[in-house]
Design a protein around this motif. Structure first.
Motif, mmCIF file in Angstrom:
data_model
loop_
_atom_site.group_PDB
_atom_site.id
_atom_site.type_symbol
_atom_site.label_atom_id
_atom_site.label_comp_id
_atom_site.label_asym_id
_atom_site.label_seq_id
_atom_site.Cartn_x
_atom_site.Cartn_y
_atom_site.Cartn_z
ATOM 1 N N GLU A 251 0.835 -1.207 0.000
ATOM 2 C CA GLU A 251 0.000 0.000 0.000
ATOM 3 C C GLU A 251 0.869 1.256 0.000
ATOM 4 O O GLU A 251 0.589 2.225 -0.716
ATOM 5 C CB GLU A 251 -0.919 0.000 1.221
ATOM 6 C CG GLU A 251 -2.033 -1.027 1.127
ATOM 7 C CD GLU A 251 -2.762 -1.224 2.458
ATOM 8 O OE1 GLU A 251 -3.940 -1.614 2.435
ATOM 9 O OE2 GLU A 251 -2.137 -0.995 3.510
ATOM 10 N N ALA A 252 1.926 1.221 0.798
ATOM 11 C CA ALA A 252 2.836 2.379 0.844
ATOM 12 C C ALA A 252 3.518 2.599 -0.499
ATOM 13 O O ALA A 252 3.687 3.740 -0.949
ATOM 14 C CB ALA A 252 3.883 2.170 1.942
ATOM 15 N N MET A 253 3.904 1.510 -1.165
ATOM 16 C CA MET A 253 4.529 1.642 -2.479
ATOM 17 C C MET A 253 3.562 2.239 -3.487
ATOM 18 O O MET A 253 3.915 3.112 -4.280
ATOM 19 C CB MET A 253 5.044 0.281 -2.965
ATOM 20 C CG MET A 253 6.376 -0.117 -2.353
ATOM 21 S SD MET A 253 7.168 -1.506 -3.195
ATOM 22 C CE MET A 253 6.155 -2.863 -2.641
ATOM 23 N N GLU A 254 2.327 1.768 -3.461
ATOM 24 C CA GLU A 254 1.319 2.308 -4.386
ATOM 25 C C GLU A 254 1.122 3.805 -4.148
ATOM 26 O O GLU A 254 1.100 4.604 -5.088
ATOM 27 C CB GLU A 254 -0.013 1.569 -4.202
ATOM 28 C CG GLU A 254 -0.028 0.144 -4.690
ATOM 29 C CD GLU A 254 -0.194 0.042 -6.198
ATOM 30 O OE1 GLU A 254 -0.266 1.088 -6.863
ATOM 31 O OE2 GLU A 254 -0.226 -1.084 -6.717
ATOM 32 N N LEU A 398 -7.212 5.399 -5.846
ATOM 33 C CA LEU A 398 -7.585 4.781 -4.570
ATOM 34 C C LEU A 398 -6.646 3.617 -4.330
ATOM 35 O O LEU A 398 -6.398 2.825 -5.249
ATOM 36 C CB LEU A 398 -9.020 4.250 -4.608
ATOM 37 C CG LEU A 398 -10.192 5.202 -4.718
ATOM 38 C CD1 LEU A 398 -11.495 4.420 -4.558
ATOM 39 C CD2 LEU A 398 -10.125 6.286 -3.669
ATOM 40 N N VAL A 399 -6.130 3.487 -3.113
ATOM 41 C CA VAL A 399 -5.161 2.442 -2.801
ATOM 42 C C VAL A 399 -5.598 1.682 -1.552
ATOM 43 O O VAL A 399 -6.022 2.296 -0.566
ATOM 44 C CB VAL A 399 -3.754 3.052 -2.583
ATOM 45 C CG1 VAL A 399 -2.779 2.001 -2.060
ATOM 46 C CG2 VAL A 399 -3.238 3.666 -3.876
ATOM 47 N N GLY A 400 -5.484 0.352 -1.606
ATOM 48 C CA GLY A 400 -5.793 -0.457 -0.424
ATOM 49 C C GLY A 400 -5.675 -1.939 -0.723
ATOM 50 O O GLY A 400 -6.186 -2.416 -1.754
ATOM 51 N N ASP A 401 -5.003 -2.695 0.168
ATOM 52 C CA ASP A 401 -4.855 -4.141 -0.037
ATOM 53 C C ASP A 401 -6.188 -4.865 -0.010
ATOM 54 O O ASP A 401 -6.370 -5.882 -0.684
ATOM 55 C CB ASP A 401 -3.948 -4.732 1.055
ATOM 56 C CG ASP A 401 -2.474 -4.455 0.792
ATOM 57 O OD1 ASP A 401 -2.147 -4.055 -0.346
ATOM 58 O OD2 ASP A 401 -1.661 -4.626 1.722
ATOM 59 N N ASN A 402 -7.132 -4.357 0.796
ATOM 60 C CA ASN A 402 -8.393 -5.073 0.986
ATOM 61 C C ASN A 402 -9.500 -4.631 0.034
ATOM 62 O O ASN A 402 -10.644 -5.054 0.172
ATOM 63 C CB ASN A 402 -8.875 -4.893 2.441
ATOM 64 C CG ASN A 402 -7.997 -5.620 3.428
ATOM 65 O OD1 ASN A 402 -7.628 -6.775 3.202
ATOM 66 N ND2 ASN A 402 -7.628 -4.959 4.514
ATOM 67 N N MET A 403 -9.166 -3.806 -0.941
ATOM 68 C CA MET A 403 -10.194 -3.338 -1.869
ATOM 69 C C MET A 403 -10.803 -4.491 -2.666
ATOM 70 O O MET A 403 -11.980 -4.466 -3.021
ATOM 71 C CB MET A 403 -9.604 -2.288 -2.816
ATOM 72 C CG MET A 403 -9.440 -0.939 -2.127
ATOM 73 S SD MET A 403 -8.501 0.321 -3.015
ATOM 74 C CE MET A 403 -8.777 0.001 -4.706
#
Length: 812
Positions: A251-254, A398-403
């Protein structure tokens, strides 16, 4: 061991460096640490500026050099004890002499190669790290190591690739033998195998820290900057943004790739492999938690952050000759890659008819030339169109692992943007669903970021931005009600309503943070000259989400600009009846534009002030009912006049009283001539689904011709006094029949009329008191016993409350 990195803002001046030294000393009490520092704030920019000036044969480079030297010597004077200064000054002077020699070479040769620019750029970190190490050593034992002796990299001098095999070996060997509790190192710099100075790219000091942290298997990496972590959005653009407590590496990289400037994108990669946690901390508020970047996060929110990249160009390669032909994408990307042009976004339709790529504006013309050359044959044969460029764009993401585990996020994103007139030019989403990106106009970036932040992060408190024209009786009451109810709106309706723009006929004032409603009169009086065009243009320039134009006037010219606002997806709320009673084509256009641009157009107060007459009528029609007949007393001012007029009073005095108490329009003839009532019944007929013009309404005037033909209020009131006998006769005729005078509007069988009527004692209108209005709707569902709406239909307070209610309706 811990690795700490301090950015340019953290070491910008002596006072800031003192804070850094305090953090270093405290951390070193419990752990051995390596400290990597950037150049003093804005030093690298100044070094590059000086180099460009020198290469351009501009002797102003000497001034740049003098300022840099003075600043560094001041820091030495502030932080290092006088007995230790000579050694430091001698070393720093030697570096500046070397730098001056390089500048002179650029000046004489009028040349600036990447190799030379890398050498010049490296001086910022070499100077700052040495000075800070000596300042620290005055308080606690500190070692110093030149990172160029450790980090081996390629000869791509301005963005070198690291040789990790050699670099890791060097770092491990050095720290295994290093006994110092604290070691200072410059960030950003390295050397080639041949020993030449090279750099790791702008922001490379973060990367230096990550390389060292990974090589020594550090306990953690701390990035100290001027904000308290990674935020949900850029806090300078989205005021409601807040730090993210925990975030994953991916997420931080994105977020960092998509414009979050807190951390340099390559930083995460070295520590990711070894799962070394990264803390983003605030040098100026070290007690605040900051953001932890780690493998797993405890926060399961689907969207972790919203970011954006500005100055994007969208390049489209399109043509029927691309369909089903292998290798087009390969040729495109090879050509772009060969010329070192970075592709930020890619999207291609399944039809294979076109490919879109997003690149930086600065590469646009070079990319166009390269692609046109690559596909010259296909373009000549008209199988492919010449490359199309679209500039002044930006990418929001929009960024998020759980999307990926939450349905409908894309729909929420695009729906909320669409409602605020943000046009989406291209969309990209990977199968991992960790990032949803959209290309939009750069001018819409602020509005888009705030819209998405409100949608995904805020406690469902919707912000409404008002642009209000008209601050007379109704406008003043409206602003007072809004100020009084703001806490109620926030606590109970989750609405934050702000007045951004305010105007009367002479002045206007704007404040994107919200105008102080306790002080609006003074602010407006000191505002700038206004016009309808200026006010509209300023409103459009603000480009704020959930914007509403509020018209508290009875001015025709104001009513004629509604369409301009609606076409910008700015809602319109008005008590001004002129637009809805204008030509039928204009009325229909406003309704259609409102639907097309998803901009509310609400005018409840056009009929009955604060009474829910139009809203009730809409609900009847929308639920399938049909209106057959309407009977109504729709003028609170006329009802007030005829309820108070008798043989003991004069018509002049009663009308004057009605105007003073705010029951009439500023021009009372509008009410007394019946024009106002005709407009109201016309609006009700149109809202019932009937096509009528104002000229179709029969008006039975009771005013003498002399009164109707006056051109100002003074002449109008004089005519009322002159014709008092006429008004007394009207009253007598009704009184003799035991009737009361009411100005009645009727609509039936597709026709409408208005006029003064004698109302008998058994009629529902007979006991209508004060300035009350009453409306009787006869419909399919109410054929015999009509639906009746009755209540105060005039007055500034009730009209203002109706405006207020419409503004709340815009949020639904």
């Amino acid at each position: 061991m811990k690795v700490l990195k301090f950015g340019g803002s953290s070491v910008a001046n002596s006072e800031n460096i003192k804070k850094v030294l305090s953090i270093i000393e405290k951390t070193s009490e419990t752990s051995k640490i390596a400290v990597i520092v950037s150049a003093f704030g804005k030093t690298t920019n100044a070094l590059i500026e000086g180099a460009n000036l020198a290469a351009a044969k501009n002797e102003d480079y000497k001034t740049v050099l003098e300022k840099l030297e003075a600043h560094h010597f001041k820091v030495i004077s502030d932080l290092i004890p006088s007995e230790n200064q000579p050694e430091v000054i001698e070393y720093v002077k030697e570096l500046f002499n070397h730098l001056e020699t390089i500048y002179e070479g650029c000046f004489l040769l009028q040349e600036l190669t990447p190799k030379t620019l890398a050498t010049i750029s490296s001086f910022g970190e070499l100077l700052s790290s040495y000075i800070i190490a000596k300042a620290a050593n005055s308080n606690f034992e500190t070692g110093y190591k030149d990172s160029r002796e450790l980090i081996i990299a390629s000869d791509n001098y301005l963005n070198a690739s690291v040789n990790f095999a050699e670099t890791n070996k060097n770092i491990e060997a050095f720290f295994d033998g290093n006994q110092k509790q604290v070691t200072l190192l410059p960030g950003f710099v390295g050397r080639t195998i041949e020993g030449k100075t090279t750099t790791l790219g702008r922001g490379g000091s973060d990367y230096t820290a990550a390389i060292i942290a990974a090589a020594v298997n550090a306990e953690e990496l701390q990035i100290w900057t001027d904000v308290s972590g990674m935020f949900t959005a850029n806090p300078s653009v989205v005021k409601q943004a807040f730090p993210i407590p925990h975030i994953s590496y991916h997420e931080a990289m994105e977020l960092s790739h998509f414009g979050a400037k807190v951390i340099y994108p390559p930083t995460i990669q070295p520590v990711l492999k070894k799962e070394i946690p990264i803390w983003i901390k605030n040098t100026f508020k070290p007690e605040e938690e900051g953001t932890l970047i780690a493998q797993e996060t405890s926060n399961n929110k689907p969207v972790k952050g919203i970011s954006h990249i500005e100055n994007i160009t969208l390049i489209t390669l399109e043509g029927s000759g691309m369909v089903g032909i292998p290798g087009f994408s390969k040729r495109l990307f090879e050509a772009i890659s060969f010329h070192n042009i970075n592709i930020i976004l890619i999207t291609q339709a399944s039809s294979e008819l076109s490919i879109c790529i997003g690149i930086a504006d600065e590469d646009a013309q070079k990319a166009k030339a390269v692609i046109d050359e690559t596909f010259e044959f296909e373009i000549e044969k008209q199988k492919v169109n010449p490359v199309k460029l679209e500039q002044d764009l930006c990418i929001i993401a929009l960024v998020g692992d759980n999307m990926k585990n939450h349905q409908g996020l894309s729909g929420q994103m695009f729906s909320s943007l669409g409602k605020n007139n943000v046009n989406i030019r291209a969309i990209a989403q990977g199968s991992t669903e960790k990032n949803i990106s959209a290309v939009i106009n750069k001018s819409d970036a602020k509005k888009a970021l705030n819209t998405l932040h409100e949608q995904f992060f805020e406690e469902k408190i919707k912000q409404i931005n008002l642009f209000v024209t008209g601050v007379g009786n109704v406008g003043e009451r409206f602003l007072a009600q809004l100020d009084q109810q703001k806490k109620h709106l926030k606590n109970n309706l989750k609405l934050k309503v702000r007045v951004i723009g305010l105007s009367n006929s002479r002045k206007m004032v704007f404040d994107e943070k919200g105008i102080d409603l306790k002080n609006w009169k003074e602010l407006l009086e000191n505002g700038e000259p206004t016009s309808l065009e200026k006010f509209f243009n300023k409103t459009k320039e603000c480009n704020l989400r959930n914007s509403v134009f509020v018209d508290n006037t009875a001015n025709q010219a104001v009513s004629e600009v509604y369409e301009n606002y609606l076409r910008q997806s700015i809602g319109v709320v008005t008590c001004n009846k002129i637009a809805c009673a204008s030509l039928l084509d204009n009325y229909k256009t406003l309704k259609e534009v409102s639907r097309r641009y998803n901009a509310p157009f609400l005018f409840e107060t056009n009929v009955g002030a604060g009474l829910p007459i139009i809203d009730t009528l809409k609900n009847l029609i929308n639920s399938g009912d049909r209106v057959h007949k309407i009977q109504a007393v729709l003028s609170g001012s006329l009802n007030f006049v005829f309820n108070n007029f008798n043989e003991k009073s004069t018509f002049h005095d009663v009308v004057e009283q009605a105007q003073k108490e705010g029951y009439t329009e500023p021009d009372p003839k509008i009410d007394l001539s019946g024009v106002d009532v005709a407009r109201k019944i016309l609006i009700l007929a149109r809202e019932s689904g009937y096509d009528l013009e104002l000229s179709d309404i029969s008006k039975n005037a009771f005013l003498p011709e002399e009164s109707l033909n006056t051109s100002n209020n003074d002449d109008f009131y004089t005519s009322l006094t002159k014709n008092e006998a006429h008004f007394q006769q009207i009253f007598k005729e009704a009184n003799d029949k035991n009737c009361r005078l009411k100005y009645v509007a009727e609509f039936a069988d597709g026709k409408a009329n208005v006029g003064l009527q004698h109302i008998p004692s058994d009629h529902p209108f007979y006991n209508l008191e004060g300035s009350d209005n009453i409306v009787l709707f006869f419909t399919d569902r109410y054929p015999e016993n009509p639906l009746i709406i009755k209540g105060a239909g005039a007055g500034a307070d009730v009209t203002a409350s109706g405006i207020f209610a419409d503004i709340i309706r815009t949020t639904k």
